[in-house]
Design an enzyme around this catalytic site. Structure first.
Site, PDB file in Angstrom:
ATOM      1  N   LYS A  50     -21.013  -4.228  -0.963  1.00 39.16           N
ATOM      2  CA  LYS A  50     -21.519  -3.202  -0.235  1.00 39.16           C
ATOM      3  C   LYS A  50     -22.822  -2.396  -0.551  1.00 39.16           C
ATOM      4  CE  LYS A  50     -18.447  -2.913   3.356  1.00 39.16           C
ATOM      5  NZ  LYS A  50     -18.773  -2.899   4.631  1.00 39.16           N
ATOM      6  N   SER A 301     -16.067 -10.739  -2.200  1.00 39.25           N
ATOM      7  CA  SER A 301     -16.802  -9.764  -1.797  1.00 39.25           C
ATOM      8  C   SER A 301     -16.683  -8.475  -2.908  1.00 39.25           C
ATOM      9  CB  SER A 301     -16.603  -9.512  -0.471  1.00 39.25           C
ATOM     10  OG  SER A 301     -15.293  -9.089  -0.194  1.00 39.25           O
TER      11      SER A 301
END
Length: 326
Positions: A50, A301
């Site tokens: 992110k 992720s």
């Protein structure tokens, strides 16, 4: 969105982000019958991919925007990436997070200097509170996924993967609101249209999967998942059309399968992976066609796990039927 814009994002993001490794596992290769390469974004600064989208978005803001400050909503990882980015640029940030957000994520966001407001019991409630704050007091709202600059920043994961391993034939991507998947698909289809892009969601939070497959049963109003980073009830208005156009396939995995993938990484690979990050791994472990006789890249992720919940994940993993889905 042009390939030039995506490579500009890569140039900008490389100023702050680690070029995370692609890791193989002998055990995983035997399990799947393929060659699997895990892109370890859990080793990224702030513990998640992110940072990439948040940093690129903020890099596009002018001085007036920066002076207004930034507002956001996040289950945790977007908050960390944005808070760090804003601290580096001296920008004030106010971030709304669910009241049940993992304590480790809340503490990390606070450590980067952001003002935190805990609101509601899911991302959607935090998002609605953040939008009210924007309307009342101004500020630049930085969406965690439904924003072209954020999507461009996330695309840099795929650009790196294809530079690191050009032989990849498939890339499997965890999906919440769809920012990462949209960015990956745009990058891949712009420069390597022969590479398949597969999205994976928790069956408990499958809004994008339902939109992609046309199996929408009803509008989700809430969802609960150990993959809190992808537990989104309403996918993006920008992301879904991009996913529908460029993504080749989507699958779902169960909560227990995600937990099993988390425990696999901890016990076999000595790597800490959060639920959202383990979704892509669960996909190739339990959907055999995704990796068999192929070279496949997985995006792991994130790795921001609440330590007190490991016993819960272990109990869930022990319930898994190890028979794979054909």
């Amino acid at each position: 969105m042009t390939a030039e814009r995506l490579f500009h994002a890569l140039e900008e993001v490389s100023k702050i982000a680690h070029r995370t490794p692609l890791k193989q596992s002998t055990t995983l290769n035997k399990w799947t019958g393929g060659k699997v390469y895990m892109k370890l974004e859990n080793l990224q600064k702030t513990g998640s991919f992110k940072l990439r989208g948040a940093y690129y978005k903020v890099s596009t803001l002018n001085e007036l925007d920066c002076a207004r400050g930034v507002i956001a909503a996040s289950a945790g990882n977007h908050a960390q990436g944005l808070a760090l980015t804003c601290s580096l640029r001296g920008i004030k940030s106010k971030i709304f997070m669910p009241e049940n957000a993992p304590l480790s994520k809340v503490d990390a966001v606070r450590s980067y200097g952001a003002d935190i407001v805990l609101e509601g019991d899911n991302y959607q409630a935090a998002y609605e509170a953040a939008k009210r704050e924007e309307e009342k007091n101004g500020g630049v709202f930085v969406h965690p996924f439904d924003d072209y600059d954020v999507i461009a920043g996330q695309s840099t994961v795929a650009l790196e993967m294809l530079q690191q391993k050009p032989e990849l034939k498939t890339i499997v991507v965890p999906v919440g609101g769809g920012g990462l998947l949209a960015g990956i698909a745009l990058a891949v289809k712009s420069i390597r249209p022969d590479v398949r892009v597969v999205g994976v969601q928790s069956a408990n939070a499958s809004a994008v999967y339902q939109a992609f497959t046309g199996t929408t049963r009803k509008t989700l109003t809430r969802c609960t998942s150990i993959a809190d980073g992808i537990a989104v009830v309403k996918p993006g208005e920008i992301t879904v059309p991009l996913i529908s156009k460029y993504v080749d396939e989507m699958v779902t995995v169960t909560e227990e399968q995600i937990a099993y993938a988390m425990m696999f990484m901890l016990e076999r690979e000595k790597v800490v992976v959060e639920g959202a990050g383990a979704a892509s791994l669960a996909a190739v472990m339990f959907h055999s066609h995704l990796a068999l006789n192929q070279q496949v890249g997985l995006i792991i992720s994130g790795g921001n796990v609440d330590p007190i919940k490991w016993s819960l994940y272990k109990g869930m993993a022990d319930k898994v039927n190890l028979k794979r889905i054909s």
